[in-house]
Motif scaffolding. Structure first.
Motif, PDB file in Angstrom:
ATOM      1  N   THR A 245       0.816  -1.216   0.000  1.00 40.34           N
ATOM      2  CA  THR A 245       0.000   0.000   0.000  1.00 40.34           C
ATOM      3  C   THR A 245       0.849   1.264   0.000  1.00 40.34           C
ATOM      4  O   THR A 245       0.658   2.159  -0.829  1.00 40.34           O
ATOM      5  CB  THR A 245      -0.904  -0.002   1.248  1.00 40.34           C
ATOM      6  N   ASP A 302     -10.546  -5.684  -9.750  1.00 38.14           N
ATOM      7  CA  ASP A 302      -9.765  -5.443  -8.551  1.00 38.14           C
ATOM      8  C   ASP A 302      -9.785  -3.929  -8.286  1.00 38.14           C
ATOM      9  O   ASP A 302      -9.512  -3.132  -9.190  1.00 38.14           O
ATOM     10  CB  ASP A 302      -8.333  -5.941  -8.818  1.00 38.14           C
ATOM     11  N   LYS A 304      -7.820  -2.068  -6.612  1.00 38.88           N
ATOM     12  CA  LYS A 304      -6.520  -1.420  -6.709  1.00 38.88           C
ATOM     13  C   LYS A 304      -6.134  -1.186  -8.165  1.00 38.88           C
ATOM     14  O   LYS A 304      -5.593  -0.138  -8.507  1.00 38.88           O
ATOM     15  CB  LYS A 304      -5.458  -2.278  -6.020  1.00 38.88           C
ATOM     16  N   VAL A 351      -7.974   1.471  -0.011  1.00 40.70           N
ATOM     17  CA  VAL A 351      -7.971   0.099  -0.520  1.00 40.70           C
ATOM     18  C   VAL A 351      -7.096  -0.785   0.372  1.00 40.70           C
ATOM     19  O   VAL A 351      -7.449  -1.928   0.675  1.00 40.70           O
ATOM     20  CB  VAL A 351      -7.472   0.069  -1.985  1.00 40.70           C
ATOM     21  N   TYR A 355      -8.129  -4.105   2.443  1.00 34.17           N
ATOM     22  CA  TYR A 355      -7.377  -5.335   2.138  1.00 34.17           C
ATOM     23  C   TYR A 355      -6.840  -5.973   3.408  1.00 34.17           C
ATOM     24  O   TYR A 355      -6.860  -7.188   3.574  1.00 34.17           O
ATOM     25  CB  TYR A 355      -6.237  -5.019   1.172  1.00 34.17           C
ATOM     26  N   GLU A 356      -6.382  -5.127   4.344  1.00 33.83           N
ATOM     27  CA  GLU A 356      -5.875  -5.674   5.603  1.00 33.83           C
ATOM     28  C   GLU A 356      -6.970  -6.422   6.354  1.00 33.83           C
ATOM     29  O   GLU A 356      -6.701  -7.355   7.103  1.00 33.83           O
ATOM     30  CB  GLU A 356      -5.337  -4.556   6.494  1.00 33.83           C
ATOM     31  N   HIS A 359      -8.313  -9.299   3.121  1.00 34.67           N
ATOM     32  CA  HIS A 359      -7.323  -9.962   2.267  1.00 34.67           C
ATOM     33  C   HIS A 359      -7.837 -10.258   0.875  1.00 34.67           C
ATOM     34  O   HIS A 359      -7.549 -11.285   0.277  1.00 34.67           O
ATOM     35  CB  HIS A 359      -6.790 -11.233   2.943  1.00 34.67           C
ATOM     36  N   THR A 360      -8.661  -9.368   0.400  1.00 36.73           N
ATOM     37  CA  THR A 360      -9.080  -9.429  -0.995  1.00 36.73           C
ATOM     38  C   THR A 360      -9.383  -7.995  -1.420  1.00 36.73           C
ATOM     39  O   THR A 360      -9.655  -7.131  -0.598  1.00 36.73           O
ATOM     40  CB  THR A 360     -10.341 -10.288  -1.187  1.00 36.73           C
ATOM     41  N   ARG A 361      -9.253  -7.763  -2.715  1.00 38.87           N
ATOM     42  CA  ARG A 361      -9.568  -6.439  -3.231  1.00 38.87           C
ATOM     43  C   ARG A 361     -10.579  -6.541  -4.356  1.00 38.87           C
ATOM     44  O   ARG A 361     -10.808  -5.601  -5.095  1.00 38.87           O
ATOM     45  CB  ARG A 361      -8.296  -5.769  -3.762  1.00 38.87           C
TER      46      ARG A 361
END
Lengths: 523, 481
Positions: A245, A302, A304, A351, A355-356, A359-361
């Motif tokens: 990140t 996604d 990101k 984002v 995600y933290e 664990h998916t974006r």
């Protein structure tokens, strides 16, 4: 103090990095705290610099000029104008923010990570403060090394591919720039009788149009890859998505600006005639970038990579505004560089936060986050709207100025570019709709914790800036203005000169009709 | 001509004589002293003593042996390179030889004798003396390549080096004979003075001789297409020897090439074409082949070929500037290349090591500092600022641009671009390998630390503050021009 402040701001992070090397690697918390303190003190120094900066003065401020490698006329020459001032402030601010944001996300190799971050900060600041072309090049290249490690060591699953691609793309451009740099060095030698890499002196050198075109192309290629201008953008989605990140924030927030900054600081004033020749080409490539980036962003799954492609589109605006070559266009362009750093930086941070937790974006994994995470969703909303350029946010001011400037220069470009704004609204709002609105379809999203204090602290300064620039941009614009006017006047004088030459058939270069024959070869 | 050159004057060869004496001494006492470390120290004393003696001759050009030996700043600059490489190789060798159970005392005299040969090559103004120096250098090197007596690879390395070396020598001697036939002398000073007359009267023999001499040295500096022996020899030889090969004989070869082709035959401008063809071939083949290597010693072998190509870019320009640029680059290259090899030596000192690139996996986890140094040397080899590798290339390529060889510079930087890929691959393996992968610990000895500190300092200082080194390189000139 006046002549030391730039050195202090630039090298303080490096001193911190050296200090960190002596901290035992087991003591993660001390490493993090020291890095944060160093970044924060650097930010305070830059605030001090901001307060000392004279907004109305013309020309460079806080100049330092110490001979470094005198055989080649290379010197340690620093100085800033309003453009670099704002970019430095952005860099120091984002550096503090990414230090806090990496607090929990970096788990292995903490020490190396923070050392790389601090070195990277020095590298980026160095690019913005250098007034010596050689020094600029050294920082430009040296900064690749820490970024390479940040992507390659702490990145995502395809980090190695992304890191190498990032370095190779950038190197390709920079090495051709090195050849141009050497050519320029000897050209200046035959013009002035001595070696010098002083940018201010180089602005004054008339360069025959033929050579100017080639040198411009070499420099422009290096910068275009960095910006990135379509079609040189393919490294960007990989690097952004694979980087951690903090890496993405710095990459989008600052590194891309080095490319656009290079155009403003070097290409426009040093090779104005060549720039004029390439205005249509670069404008059209920027337009393609605007539309292409937006369309590709729209189909991303996604979040990101959606934000990454939106960068291609936004940087297209920055370049288009610059190529308008008038005061509004350039002011908008510079302001939009800052805006993009703030908005896209905030988006990458957001984002990263989700995600933290999950664990998916993937956009499809989310939905209805507004119910489980109201504070998060508010921040997300604000950052997205500023990225779209809604009035009252920073994006609006920047894009408006750009479109105004471009309209003056070429209405067709402005009309096409405006569709980019609409497309931005499409992909951003559609993404928001799927991520934070609607019903919670995935049970995992119900129990998500909302932002904690640390995360709020990260985002609040960015939100303040989003509204500050959106509502009252004057303090920023008035600092940019003298620098921008300077560049516009250089370009305009060469425009009139070349028009005069067209009509009269004189051989003039810039505003100076040719008395020197500048050539290379024969010692 | 200087009065002094009309006589012998042993004193101008004191550094060489001192080195030779120390080498002889070690040979004599080698069998008495069972303590090999003492002999290593003795060799170091010899090298450092010679370094001090050499430095005292700076800026006081002299000639002796009836003009055959020429001590000038050029020769001193190169002597410093040879001696530094010798010191660093000796420091690396002791622990490596011990780890591989081949700690024989002959090693140290061999290094000293080879260094003497190089110093004579750089200090001579006569083709025959250059040839003598070359042979004094080569024979110890053949033995050193085969120092693993029981390892077939090392034997292959030695034999290959010997045969190719002998082959090259034949070319060289034939070339010298042709030049002698054309000019009636082997004295470079006289050849230079009469060059215009010689070209018009016996141009064919002069040019043919020059070409053959160039081929001879092409083997020594590993220019493509005379590079075939390099990868095998580099891979088979003990690593500290490889390190020494990659720097010292190469620098000696370039010293001779510079002396002959920029000083003696400097007026033959047509040779510039040959040099740039060689430069392009050497750079491109070296870099492209390096990409495919899986053994780090082979990779560094091809990388050293590529670096010879960069130096040839300056040679095709000619003139004083090219001499300084080449000398500066070789000095910088000595530091960062030996630094890289020092780390390979460490890795290769572990039992069962074949120096495969994969052996670096996980290095950053166990030895972060070592990995950081490895990264430094690789970035320097790739030519990133702020290392010496960058400034060296900047200087070399600036000479090419100055003379208008822009296209050649573009080819050179594109080669540099290709090289980034394979140097970074080493960093990738050292850093990005998974953290759980086992990196067998290496045993650090003080000597190798000293090597790492010296080479890292040289790499950074010549990169960040190159002004002093630059001034020295610009004073690195032939006397009697």
């Amino acid at each position: 103090m006046e002549d030391r402040i730039l050195t202090l701001v630039t090298f303080f992070p490096l001193i911190g990095a050296v200090l960190l090397m002596f901290v035992p690697k087991e003591r993660d918390d001390s490493v993090k705290s020291i890095a944060l303190i160093i970044a924060f003190i650097t930010f305070l120094f830059s605030l001090m610099m901001y307060s000392m900066f004279d907004p109305v003065a013309n020309g460079m401020q806080f100049e330092v000029n110490i001979p470094w490698i005198s055989t080649f006329g290379i010197s340690y020459h620093l100085g800033i104008d309003g453009i670099s001032l704002l970019l430095i402030m952005l860099t120091t601010l984002l550096s503090v923010i990414v230090m806090i944001s990496s607090w929990n996300s970096v788990k292995s190799g903490v020490k190396g990570y923070f050392i790389s971050m601090l070195m990277l900060e020095t590298g980026m600041l160095g690019v913005f403060v250098s007034l010596d072309l050689f020094l600029f090049y050294v920082f430009w290249e040296a900064m690749l090394i820490p970024m390479y490690f940040i992507i390659g060591v702490w990145g995502g699953p395809r980090k190695i591919y992304a890191a190498i691609k990032f370095v190779l793309f950038t190197m390709f451009g920079s090495l051709l720039m090195l050849v141009a740099l050497l050519y320029l060095m000897f050209m200046y030698h035959s013009f002035a009788g001595e070696y010098s890499f002083n940018m201010i002196e180089l602005y004054k050198m008339p360069i025959p149009l033929g050579a100017q075109t080639y040198i411009f192309l070499a420099f422009a290629l290096a910068f275009a890859i960095k910006v990135p201008i379509w079609p040189f953008h393919t490294w960007l989605p990989d690097a952004h998505v694979q980087a951690p990140t903090a890496g993405s924030v710095i990459l989008a927030g600052v590194l891309l600006k080095m490319g656009t900054y290079g155009f403003i600081r070097i290409c426009l004033p040093m090779f104005p005639e060549a720039t004029l020749q390439f205005v249509p080409l670069i404008s059209i490539l920027s337009l393609i970038g605007i539309i292409y980036g937006a369309l590709v962003a729209m189909v991303q799954r996604d979040i990101k990579s959606l934000v990454a492609y939106s960068s291609v589109s936004h940087l297209g605006f920055v370049m288009l505004g610059m190529m308008a070559l008038n005061v509004q266009g350039l002011e908008g362009s510079v302001l939009q560089m800052i805006n993009h750093g703030i908005s896209t930086g905030a988006l990458f941070l957001i984002v990263g936060m989700i995600y933290e937790r999950r664990h998916t974006r993937m956009i499809s994994d989310f939905g209805g986050l507004a119910k489980s995470m109201p504070v998060f969703s508010t921040f997300f909303m604000i950052a997205s709207l500023s990225s779209i350029g809604l009035p009252l946010t920073n994006g609006f001011v920047g894009e408006f100025l750009i479109l105004l400037g471009v309209y003056k220069a070429n209405p067709v470009y402005a009309i096409i570019a405006a569709t980019g704004v609409i497309l931005a609204a499409c992909y951003m709002l559609w993404m928001l709709q799927r991520v934070i609105f609607g019903k919670i379809t995935n049970p995992e999203n119900e129990k998500l914790k909302d932002l904690d204090l640390r995360e709020k602290i990260i985002l609040i300064p960015l939100v303040i800036l989003i509204f500050w620039i959106g509502i009252y941009p004057k303090p920023f614009l008035e600092r940019i203005e003298p620098a921008v006017k300077n560049i516009v006047s250089i370009v305009n004088s060469s425009r009139t000169a070349s028009e005069a030459r067209m009509s009269k058939g004189y051989k003039c270069v810039g505003d100076r009709c040719d008395t020197h024959t500048v050539s290379i070869g024969g010692n | 001509m200087d009065i002094k050159s009309a006589a012998i004057f042993f004193d101008i060869l004191y550094p060489e004589i001192f080195l030779l004496a120390v080498g002889m001494f070690i040979l004599v006492v080698g069998n008495i002293f069972k303590n090999r470390t003492f002999l290593a120290y003795l060799a170091l004393v010899g090298l450092i003593g010679a370094l001090v003696l050499t430095l005292q001759q700076w800026n006081a050009p002299q000639s002796g042996f009836y003009g055959m030996v020429q001590i000038d700043n050029f020769s001193i600059f190169f002597n410093v390179i040879f001696l530094s490489a010798g010191i660093i190789a000796t420091l690396m060798a002791r622990d490596y030889l011990r780890a591989h159970n081949i700690e024989r005392f002959e090693f140290y005299p061999l290094i000293l004798f080879a260094t003497v040969g190089m110093m004579i090559m750089a200090s001579s103004a006569d083709l025959i003396v250059i040839f003598l120096g070359l042979e004094i250098m080569s024979i110890p090197l053949y033995v050193m390549a085969g120092f693993f007596r029981n390892d077939p690879n090392s034997n292959e390395s030695s034999v290959k080096y010997f045969i190719m070396g002998a082959f090259a020598t034949a070319f060289l001697l034939y070339g010298i004979a042709l030049i002698y036939g054309a000019a009636g002398t082997t004295d470079l000073r006289r050849i230079m003075t009469d060059l215009g007359y010689l070209v018009s009267h016996s141009g064919f023999f002069l040019y043919s001789g020059a070409l053959l001499v160039l081929i001879g040295f092409g083997f020594k500096v590993a220019a493509v297409p005379f590079h075939m022996w390099v990868p095998d020899v580099y891979q088979g030889a003990p690593t500290p020897v490889t390190a020494y090969f990659s720097v010292a004989p190469k620098a000696a070869g370039f010293a001779a090439i510079l002396r002959i082709f920029i000083y003696g035959l400097g007026g033959l401008n047509e040779l510039s074409v040959i040099f740039w063809i060689l430069a392009i071939l050497t750079m491109s083949v070296g870099n492209l082949m390096a990409i495919f290597q899986t053994n780090i010693k082979r990779m560094l072998a091809y990388s050293s070929i590529a670096h010879a190509g960069y130096i040839m870019v300056a040679l095709s320009v000619g003139g004083d500037g090219a001499v300084s640029a080449a000398a500066f680059y070789l000095l910088a290259y000595t530091f960062f290349n030996l630094g890289g090899f020092a780390i390979v030596t460490l890795i290769n000192s572990r039992t069962g090591s074949t120096a495969a690139i994969d052996e670096m996996k996980g290095m950053s986890v166990r030895h972060p500092f070592l990995a950081a140094l490895l990264a430094l040397f690789m970035f320097a080899l790739a030519g990133f600022p702020p290392t010496a590798g960058f400034f060296g290339k900047f200087y070399l390529f600036s000479e090419a641009v100055k003379a208008g060889y822009i296209w050649l510079t573009v080819i050179a930087v594109m080669n540099s671009f290709v090289s980034v890929y394979y140097y970074l691959r080493i960093v990738v393996v050292a850093y990005f390998g998974k953290a759980d992968e086992e990196f067998a610990p290496v045993s650090f000895k003080p000597a190798i630390w000293l090597v790492l500190v010296i080479t890292a300092a040289g790499t950074l200082i010549l990169g960040l503050l190159p002004q002093f080194g630059l001034q020295l390189a610009q004073m690195c000139m032939f006397s009697f021009k």
